[in-house]
Structure formats: C-alpha cells, structure tokens
Design a protein around this motif. Sequence first.
Motif, mmCIF file in Angstrom:
data_model
loop_
_atom_site.group_PDB
_atom_site.id
_atom_site.type_symbol
_atom_site.label_atom_id
_atom_site.label_comp_id
_atom_site.label_asym_id
_atom_site.label_seq_id
_atom_site.Cartn_x
_atom_site.Cartn_y
_atom_site.Cartn_z
ATOM 1 N N ASP A 63 0.865 -1.192 0.000
ATOM 2 C CA ASP A 63 0.000 0.000 0.000
ATOM 3 C C ASP A 63 0.902 1.242 0.000
ATOM 4 O O ASP A 63 1.336 1.725 1.050
ATOM 5 C CB ASP A 63 -0.881 -0.060 1.264
ATOM 6 N N ASP A 80 0.702 4.564 -1.093
ATOM 7 C CA ASP A 80 0.388 5.979 -0.799
ATOM 8 C C ASP A 80 0.756 6.373 0.629
ATOM 9 O O ASP A 80 1.501 7.341 0.828
ATOM 10 C CB ASP A 80 -1.087 6.284 -1.082
ATOM 11 N N GLN A 93 3.720 8.967 1.880
ATOM 12 C CA GLN A 93 3.427 10.147 2.711
ATOM 13 C C GLN A 93 4.386 10.228 3.896
ATOM 14 O O GLN A 93 4.916 11.295 4.221
ATOM 15 C CB GLN A 93 1.987 10.075 3.220
ATOM 16 N N TYR A 131 -0.215 -0.576 -8.680
ATOM 17 C CA TYR A 131 -0.936 -0.031 -7.521
ATOM 18 C C TYR A 131 -1.527 1.281 -8.008
ATOM 19 O O TYR A 131 -0.785 2.173 -8.443
ATOM 20 C CB TYR A 131 0.056 0.215 -6.384
ATOM 21 N N LYS A 132 -2.848 1.386 -7.971
ATOM 22 C CA LYS A 132 -3.525 2.581 -8.506
ATOM 23 C C LYS A 132 -2.996 2.928 -9.906
ATOM 24 O O LYS A 132 -2.653 4.078 -10.196
ATOM 25 C CB LYS A 132 -3.374 3.755 -7.542
ATOM 26 N N ILE A 181 7.197 4.213 -8.034
ATOM 27 C CA ILE A 181 6.642 5.109 -7.012
ATOM 28 C C ILE A 181 7.719 5.562 -6.021
ATOM 29 O O ILE A 181 7.776 6.733 -5.636
ATOM 30 C CB ILE A 181 5.463 4.418 -6.277
ATOM 31 N N ASP A 221 -6.998 -1.836 -5.269
ATOM 32 C CA ASP A 221 -6.122 -0.857 -5.939
ATOM 33 C C ASP A 221 -4.997 -1.529 -6.717
ATOM 34 O O ASP A 221 -4.206 -0.845 -7.371
ATOM 35 C CB ASP A 221 -5.471 0.067 -4.900
#
Length: 377
Positions: free
Chosen positions: A139, A141, A145, A166-167, A174, A277
């Motif tokens: 995961d 995101d 952050q 992922y998304k 990423i 996702d």
Amino acid sequence: MQVPFLDLKAQYATIKSDVLAAVSEVMESQRCIGGPKVTELEEKIAAISDCKFAVGASSGTDAILNSLMSLDIGAGDEVVTTPFTFFATVGCIARTGAKPTFVDIDPKTYNIDPNLVEQAITKKTKAIVPVHLFGQMADMDPIMQIADKYNLAVIEDAAQSITSTYKERKAGSIGTVGCFSFFPSKNLGGAGDGGMVVTNNEQLYNRLKIMRNHGSNPKYYHKFVGGNFRLDPIQAAVLLVKLSHLDSWSEARRRNAAFYNEKFADTVVETPYINPDCVSIYNQYVVRIPKRDEAIVLLRKENIGCQIYYPCPMHLQECFKDLGYKQGDFPETEKASKEVLAIPVYPELTDEMKDCVAETIISFVGRSDIGVCGALD
Ligand SMILES: Cc1ncc(COP(=O)(O)O)c(C=O)c1O
C-alpha cells in the motif's frame, strides 16, 4: 498425476529456438560484459516500469545492495522494512552496516502494514524498504506520505512484482528506486541470476551505474567503494526473448489464480486477498490452510509440489539475533509463517493439473458446509 511446483522445462520448450539464437548472437559477438543486449534490456525494463532509467544488476540482491549503497546508507543508519520477506531484503540492509528495523505485516496482503511504519521511524531512519510480496504491491500511498514527511528514501523491493500495479502505477515507479529479480522462478526469469534497478532520478541513476562497476569513474579511478554488480549480456539476451511473453505469462497466472479461487470458494482454504487498488502478477499463489504441515505431507505423497514462503521470519533468524527481537514481536508475521502455503501457479499448468491440485487440497480440508476441519485456529 505429477504436478511440479514449477516447470521451467515446459516454458523453455515454447521459446527454445529464440533463446538459443539470442545466446548464440552474444557468443558470436564475444561482447561478454555490458554491450547492446544489456542496454536494450535496461531501456525496455525502464519503459515497462514507467521509469526513465534502469541499471542492470547481477541479481535482485545486488540490485537492492547497489540501491542502498548508492543512497549512501550505512553504519549508524536505520532502515524500516518487513520481517516477512526473502532474506535478501534484510541481508542487504545489514551488509551496508545499517540496522534493519521491522514492522509487522497486513495479514490480508502479507505486505508491510503502513499503519505501523511511522512509529518505527527514529532520527536515524534513512529509508523504508516495502516488499511487494507474491506479485502484489504494498500500500504505497501512506508509505510515500511518511517518507515525504521524514525525508526518507523508499527502495521498492519489487523482486517478485515486475509490471504489477498499484492505482495504475507500476512497481518500481513510485519509490526513489525499484529493484527487480530475474531469478529463474520469477515471472521474468533468466537462465541464472540477474536483476535490475529502476528510477526516475537521473543523479541517482548515474551513481548506480558507477557503483555497479566498483565505484570506478573513469576506469581505474574510484570515487567510492562499489562492487561488481553487473548483469551478464547472456542473461540480458535470454531475458529479452522472455520479455515479449511476460504479459501473457502473467495473464495465464491470473487465470490460474481465478480457477483456484473458484474451486476453493466453498472451503476453509483462505485464498489470496488482492487489494482492489492492485493488479497482481501472482508470482506466487499463497493460501492459508488448516493443519498446513499435514497438508504438505499429503501433497508430497500425491506428487504435488508446494512451498512455504517463508517458514522463519527475519526477526527470528539466528544471524539477526543481535538486533534484539524475540518471538511474539510481530504476531501477524509469525502467524503467517505457520499458515501459508504456495501451490503451483505457473503459466504452463493444464486444467487437469490445476484440478488435481485443488481437489487434493479440498479432499484434505473438506468443505466448510460439511465442516471436516473447521476454521483456522
Ligand atoms: C522479495 C525478494 N527480494 C529479493 C530477492 C533477491 O533476488 P535474487 O535471488 O535475484 O538475488 C528475492 C528473490 O528471491 C525476493 O523474492
């Protein structure tokens, strides 16, 4: 019927003449280090990963090690990662002199639980290494952050997850860097060891290229201590042939997974959870099963291959005892290591083979409506 856990001969039979021609081309050229095949593979892997740059590596392990070294991670630093992974993730961190700091997994996906990451960050933390296990991305995101908030590098260990998303964002694209393995059992596997680092950071790309060559630039002048992390052109040539099949092979793995999901729907077998996702490439199809170790005995007797990924979590490995962790520190990881079982999911499986695997497991656990084994304890 025999159902091996993986059958690389079955795959080789479908691409043999192309592989032999590609290997022969390298042999005729006698370009045995670097050269056009390595460059072509780097460009293609960067492109399919939606990244600007890629640097070949001698293995997935060396892709991770090169990334850590190029990011200047070493003694006095801490790196947050998961204890439920292959040894290389943690071994590389330890080999730089940095301290691996573990956080537990999300029991549904087996990936690092982002809700636990922030509390593991200290003033010494330099990086986070999420591992995209079994073909499904972590995961990302919330991880990004936290990384942004504390100014940390993120090294995606995407050894098992090339092209998974992922998304709608590709594995490796990423974080600060992404690391792939071309170990033969991976969705894109070579005829030996190989790996790759991808990144969108040009400065880091240049450093990765120098680091893989003993930190030498120009030749025989060493700015820093690197290693021999180079990818062989023969491996690159084989991988270029296989790359054109990667999407159809991953699609076949997804079809096999769907087949099993349907078969196990009315049983106590816990099938893989895929985050909505994410698109998984199913490098492994991992179930949780009651009385797993007894099931393994039965499967072996019936000539059906299976594997435990991973039977001993990293925080309980003897070589990491100085880190000071103990049994009970990461309950979800420890529980998973006792319950998980990977069954054959490779693309060349026939319907009869999948049926044989599924029916053997179902006959062992019984159907939940009959209640032979009960739920997982
Ligand atoms: C999660 C993970 N990280 C790192 C590696 C290391 O890759 P390699 O075996 O190519 O060195 C692997 C490969 O097995 C892996 O599964």
